[in-house]
Design an enzyme around this catalytic site. Structure first.
Site, PDB file in Angstrom:
ATOM      1  N   ASP A 176      39.391  -4.478 -16.415  1.00  0.00           N
ATOM      2  CA  ASP A 176      38.134  -4.077 -17.056  1.00  0.00           C
ATOM      3  C   ASP A 176      37.367  -5.300 -17.582  1.00  0.00           C
ATOM      4  O   ASP A 176      36.176  -5.208 -17.871  1.00  0.00           O
ATOM      5  CB  ASP A 176      38.422  -3.162 -18.253  1.00  0.00           C
ATOM      6  CG  ASP A 176      38.102  -1.706 -17.980  1.00  0.00           C
ATOM      7  OD1 ASP A 176      37.196  -1.451 -17.171  1.00  0.00           O
ATOM      8  OD2 ASP A 176      38.742  -0.843 -18.606  1.00  0.00           O
ATOM      9  N   GLN A 233      41.210   3.859 -20.455  1.00  0.00           N
ATOM     10  CA  GLN A 233      39.873   4.459 -20.513  1.00  0.00           C
ATOM     11  C   GLN A 233      39.422   4.578 -21.974  1.00  0.00           C
ATOM     12  O   GLN A 233      40.164   5.045 -22.826  1.00  0.00           O
ATOM     13  CB  GLN A 233      39.903   5.836 -19.833  1.00  0.00           C
ATOM     14  CG  GLN A 233      38.550   6.480 -19.678  1.00  0.00           C
ATOM     15  CD  GLN A 233      37.598   5.721 -18.752  1.00  0.00           C
ATOM     16  OE1 GLN A 233      38.024   5.040 -17.829  1.00  0.00           O
ATOM     17  NE2 GLN A 233      36.319   5.805 -19.020  1.00  0.00           N
ATOM     18  N   LYS A 254      37.841   6.866 -10.532  1.00  0.00           N
ATOM     19  CA  LYS A 254      38.541   5.586 -10.369  1.00  0.00           C
ATOM     20  C   LYS A 254      39.748   5.768  -9.447  1.00  0.00           C
ATOM     21  O   LYS A 254      39.992   4.948  -8.559  1.00  0.00           O
ATOM     22  CB  LYS A 254      38.943   5.028 -11.739  1.00  0.00           C
ATOM     23  CG  LYS A 254      37.743   4.496 -12.510  1.00  0.00           C
ATOM     24  CD  LYS A 254      38.025   4.157 -13.965  1.00  0.00           C
ATOM     25  CE  LYS A 254      36.700   3.789 -14.643  1.00  0.00           C
ATOM     26  NZ  LYS A 254      36.830   3.466 -16.069  1.00  0.00           N
TER      27      LYS A 254
HETATM   28  N1  GUN Z   1      34.407   3.951 -20.907  1.00  0.00           N
HETATM   29  C1  GUN Z   1      33.131   3.859 -20.475  1.00  0.00           C
HETATM   30  N2  GUN Z   1      33.011   2.875 -19.555  1.00  0.00           N
HETATM   31  C2  GUN Z   1      34.242   2.335 -19.411  1.00  0.00           C
HETATM   32  C3  GUN Z   1      34.759   1.298 -18.603  1.00  0.00           C
HETATM   33  O1  GUN Z   1      34.059   0.638 -17.824  1.00  0.00           O
HETATM   34  N3  GUN Z   1      36.084   1.053 -18.725  1.00  0.00           N
HETATM   35  C4  GUN Z   1      36.872   1.754 -19.579  1.00  0.00           C
HETATM   36  N4  GUN Z   1      38.172   1.421 -19.654  1.00  0.00           N
HETATM   37  N5  GUN Z   1      36.432   2.709 -20.348  1.00  0.00           N
HETATM   38  C5  GUN Z   1      35.124   3.011 -20.257  1.00  0.00           C
END
Ligand code: GUN
Length: 280
Positions: free
Chosen positions: A119, A96, A52
């Site tokens: 998100d 996350q 990211k």
């Molecule tokens: N954990 C697995 N996929 C995601 C996601 O798309 N966003 C976040 N914040 N955590 C995750």
């Protein structure tokens, strides 16, 4: 022989478009910044978070990184989110998941300002999606819509079956397909006569978390198959929820794992970061 839907190439196309937008915004004095919070050091989360941050760098937006120890209290995390909610120089906040078991994920997600919820997990974002109002859309399902559209696959009027009902993929996926005028069925682990249900699909989206579960007897010949799963097989090789070798010869288009849906999630997160400026 199916067309292979190449998520790597399509995500790169989107990131290059976003790079241009970010550069234009910079010229107008708008600098976009994403804050990424990770608690603990779950190995998969470390990889996702690193990618990211790399994505932000690639399109030319800022990223702030908060790598907090496993013992971080819920209150400490909520205090950090409050601080970031109030900062004018922070456009997006991403926590996350998963979080350590002593922290309640719902409480944390609710604490994020919906205007910075890149998100798309906040109940307000999900509600807005449900009733067709502006808001952030969960990245993986938004990425799948882009994969379909950019591969020239028509959605309107199609029978779409979404296998899986998670808050992150299955439910928002169904709402997005509905918004695109598909006829949508949500199937899950308790669905009876599952093969019959999935075999109705013109577009089958699989997010069930079971390695190679979907063989050709679940798929209508000529269907489009989108595989959201990321698993390890018996040889520790990455594989999806779909048995690719078995299904590919009978469908019209299919996403590989890796290189299908996966790269799209980050592209759509970056898209949400750029779009956040319009919501703020
Ligand atoms: N954990 C697995 N996929 C995601 C996601 O798309 N966003 C976040 N914040 N955590 C995750």
């Amino acid at each position: 022989m199916a067309a292979i839907i190449d998520g790597k190439t399509i995500s790169l196309q989107i990131k290059d478009e976003l790079k241009q937008k970010a550069a234009e915004m910079k010229k107008q004095g708008i600098n976009v910044t994403l804050a990424v919070i990770q608690v603990g050091d779950n190995p998969a989360s470390c990889v996702y978070v690193r990618n990211k941050k790399k994505g932000c760098e690639y399109i030319g937006i800022g990223s702030l990184s908060y790598e907090l120890p496993e013992e971080t209290t819920q209150q400490e995390l909520l205090d950090l989110i409050q601080e970031l909610n109030g900062r004018k120089d922070v456009n997006g906040i991403l926590v996350q998941l998963p979080l350590p078991s002593h922290i309640d994920e719902d409480t944390v997600i609710r604490a994020i300002d919906p205007k910075k919820d890149v998100d798309g997990f906040h109940p307000q974002s999900v509600g807005a999606l449900c009733i067709g109002q502006p808001g952030f859309v969960s990245c993986t399902p938004a990425g799948i819509i882009q994969l379909l559209k950019r591969s020239g696959i028509e959605i309107a009027g199609k029978e779409c079956v979404v296998l899986g009902r998670s808050n992150i993929v299955g439910k928002p996926m169904s709402l997005l397909l509905l918004r695109e005028n598909a006829t949508v069925t949500i199937a899950h682990s308790r669905t009876k006569e599952l093969k019959e249900v999935t075999s109705r699909a013109d577009i089958l989206i699989v997010a069930i978390g079971k390695p190679k579960m979907i063989t050709r007897d679940y798929v209508k010949p000529g269907a489009v198959v989108i595989d959201v799963g990321i698993n390890r097989d018996a040889d520790n090789k990455l594989c999806g929820d779909v048995d690719f070798e078995d299904v590919e010869p009978i469908c019209s288009a299919i996403t590989p794992v890796p290189g299908g849906v996966g790269p799209m999630t980050i592209a759509m997160l970056l898209n949400n970061c750029i779009e956040s400026v319009n919501l703020q």
